[in-house]
Design a protein around this motif. Sequence first.
Motif: not given
Length: 289
Positions: A222-227, A232-233, A260-272
Amino acid sequence: MATICLLSAKGSPGVTTTMVGLTLAWSTARPGRRALGLDADPIGGDVAAGVLRGGAPTSAGVLPLATARGVGAVEAIEAATVQLRADGSAGLVPGIPDAARAGALVLAWDRLAEAAPAMAEAGVDLLVDAGRVDLQSGVDPWLLGADLALLVVRPTLPAVTAARRLVTAWLAPGSTTSATPLRLVVVAQPSAYGAHEVASAAGLPLLAELPFEPVHASVHSAGAPGGRSFARSAYVRALQRCAGDVAAEVLPPLAPAAAAGHPQQGSQPATATQASVHVGLGRPRGGDR
């Protein structure tokens, strides 16, 4: 280019939400690759009104892609794509508004097939939301062209019974789908049945178990804000693991340096309102390079 189809046998177990989440997690699982999510639900897609919150431009979606004239397939796909990140690593093609426009899906698929060599060269992989699948009503071309199909299911007796029927038809000798590998993804809502028990009853290998977290899932549905806690959830971590497991089945192994490893990035999309339509296959304009 790898093509992964997500589908259900009954109800709404979270196919669209999972497709959006995997599209956003893809470049984390496979650095340097990008994902294009296609909403191909034949009864009408949820991406435009859901994660994009009604903010998709009129030039984006399956209908504009299917009816594009005077442009090449790559340009048509770029124009039809809503980019969720400025670096172009995750894009979505919104679906049709209703079942009456289902014919546009086949025309749009033809444009994607035409662009497949360019997409492969650009390191773009395709994730398709196929919606609910009934093989007795026919087999859509994206199911036949997939490198892997993911059956998304909730751990309920009606859902597992429907999944078993679909699996039996899918794997039947001589069926057109029997050559397409099918794996199970369980959205683990509270239930007396565990994910492995569900997989055994459905007759499929279990690829992933995703936690049932409606608040976090609403970011993708639903495109809700992730917080602050979203990236990290347990929900996002499970999607990233799932994306990695899917990629391992359909792509060559990672080079040792990348694994070997790479930086984590979130899975939160930009807003519409922040999402932009640009360069789904070539280098992104105005984004990270």
